[in-house]
Write an enzyme that holds these catalytic residues in place. Structure first.
Site, short mmCIF file in Angstrom:
data_model
loop_
_atom_site.label_atom_id
_atom_site.label_comp_id
_atom_site.label_asym_id
_atom_site.label_seq_id
_atom_site.Cartn_x
_atom_site.Cartn_y
_atom_site.Cartn_z
N ASN A 33 66.09 -9.96 -19.35
CA ASN A 33 67.23 -10.82 -19.07
C ASN A 33 68.40 -10.07 -19.94
OD1 ASN A 33 65.69 -12.33 -17.45
ND2 ASN A 33 65.42 -13.73 -19.22
N HIS A 59 64.84 -7.49 -25.09
CA HIS A 59 63.53 -7.61 -25.06
C HIS A 59 62.88 -7.59 -23.82
CE1 HIS A 59 65.30 -11.59 -25.05
NE2 HIS A 59 64.38 -11.82 -24.38
N PHE A 60 61.68 -7.35 -23.46
CA PHE A 60 61.09 -7.18 -22.02
C PHE A 60 59.94 -8.35 -21.95
CE2 PHE A 60 63.37 -3.60 -22.51
CZ PHE A 60 63.78 -3.21 -21.05
N HIS A 61 60.02 -9.32 -21.09
CA HIS A 61 58.86 -10.34 -21.09
C HIS A 61 57.83 -9.76 -20.15
CE1 HIS A 61 61.18 -13.85 -22.01
NE2 HIS A 61 62.31 -13.23 -21.55
N GLN A 92 69.45 -14.90 -20.56
CA GLN A 92 69.14 -14.37 -21.93
C GLN A 92 69.48 -15.14 -23.04
OE1 GLN A 92 70.96 -10.59 -22.96
NE2 GLN A 92 69.67 -10.18 -24.74
N ASP A 143 55.18 -14.30 -26.88
CA ASP A 143 56.28 -15.18 -26.62
C ASP A 143 55.58 -16.46 -27.00
OD1 ASP A 143 59.09 -15.22 -24.60
OD2 ASP A 143 58.20 -17.16 -25.47
N ILE A 144 56.71 -17.44 -28.00
CA ILE A 144 56.14 -18.60 -28.05
C ILE A 144 55.95 -19.68 -27.10
CG2 ILE A 144 58.37 -19.54 -28.62
CD1 ILE A 144 57.46 -20.42 -31.62
P1 5GP Z 1 65.40 -14.81 -23.17
O1 5GP Z 1 65.57 -15.99 -22.60
O2 5GP Z 1 66.24 -14.35 -24.17
O3 5GP Z 1 64.90 -13.70 -22.01
O4 5GP Z 1 63.94 -14.77 -23.98
C1 5GP Z 1 63.66 -15.34 -25.25
C2 5GP Z 1 62.20 -15.46 -25.52
O5 5GP Z 1 62.12 -15.46 -26.81
C3 5GP Z 1 62.08 -16.87 -24.96
O6 5GP Z 1 60.86 -16.79 -24.00
C4 5GP Z 1 61.47 -17.86 -26.27
O7 5GP Z 1 60.24 -18.43 -25.92
C5 5GP Z 1 61.14 -16.67 -26.95
N1 5GP Z 1 61.49 -16.87 -28.51
C6 5GP Z 1 62.48 -17.52 -29.17
N2 5GP Z 1 62.28 -17.68 -30.30
C7 5GP Z 1 60.85 -17.06 -30.59
C8 5GP Z 1 60.17 -16.98 -31.90
O8 5GP Z 1 60.69 -17.35 -32.91
N3 5GP Z 1 58.91 -16.34 -31.91
C9 5GP Z 1 58.34 -15.88 -30.76
N4 5GP Z 1 57.16 -15.39 -30.59
N5 5GP Z 1 59.20 -16.21 -29.36
C10 5GP Z 1 60.29 -16.82 -29.31
#
Ligand code: 5GP
Ligand code: ZN
Length: 142
Positions: free
Chosen positions: A87, A100-102, A94, A30-31
């Site tokens: 999420n 996706h799963f963190h 989300q 995750d970035i």
């Molecule tokens: P969410 O908030 O939907 O549960 O998580 C989305 C996740 O995707 C966030 O933690 C965010 O940092 C990650 N993310 C968003 N864009 C990118 C990207 O371009 N590359 C990577 N590696 N992670 C991303």
């Protein structure tokens, strides 16, 4: 899916730092790196959220998560726990609508990941809990 950043990560159109990949899933850092090693596991099939999983996709994704989690944990002796977070919906935080799963490695109670569970147990009678469960059970009938 056009304009889905995670579909673009799967095709390589957007670069990512991959830790695992096979025919069903991709796992990449995750970035945000909430804690070091914070990894996302995504199905290669585009589905928006958990509510869209059928049994086959669930099996494909869920059977791979423990293996990836163990590899992350084994990669650093200072990892002492892990939160697996999924999420679903903007209200549930989300922000990318490709499921996706963190996998968030934990280093201590004072690292950079936080989660709050309110304790509302004193607000529910056993009858109310039974009624809530009955409504859910009704939806699980085949
Ligand atoms: P969410 O908030 O939907 O549960 O998580 C989305 C996740 O995707 C966030 O933690 C965010 O940092 C990650 N993310 C968003 N864009 C990118 C990207 O371009 N590359 C990577 N590696 N992670 C991303
Ligand atoms: Zn997608």
């Amino acid at each position: 899916m056009e304009n889905c950043i995670f579909c673009k990560i799967i095709t390589g159109e957007i670069p990512s730092t991959t830790v695992y990949e096979d025919e069903c899933v991709k796992a990449f850092l995750d970035i945000s790196q909430t804690t070091p090693g914070h990894t996302l596991v995504i199905p290669k099939k585009h589905v928006a959220d958990l509510f869209e999983y059928d049994t086959s996709l669930a099996a494909d994704v869920f059977t791979r998560i423990p293996k990836i989690a163990r590899a992350i944990k084994a990669s650093d002796d200072s990892i002492v726990g892990m939160n697996v977070v999924n999420n679903n919906g903007a209200v549930a935080y989300q922000s990318v609508f490709h499921s996706h799963f963190h996998l968030i490695p934990r280093y201590s109670k004072r690292d950079d990941f936080k989660m709050v569970f309110a304790d509302n147990s004193n607000k529910y009678s056993q009858e109310q809990l039974t009624e809530i469960a009955a409504q859910i059970k009704e939806q699980l009938k085949e």
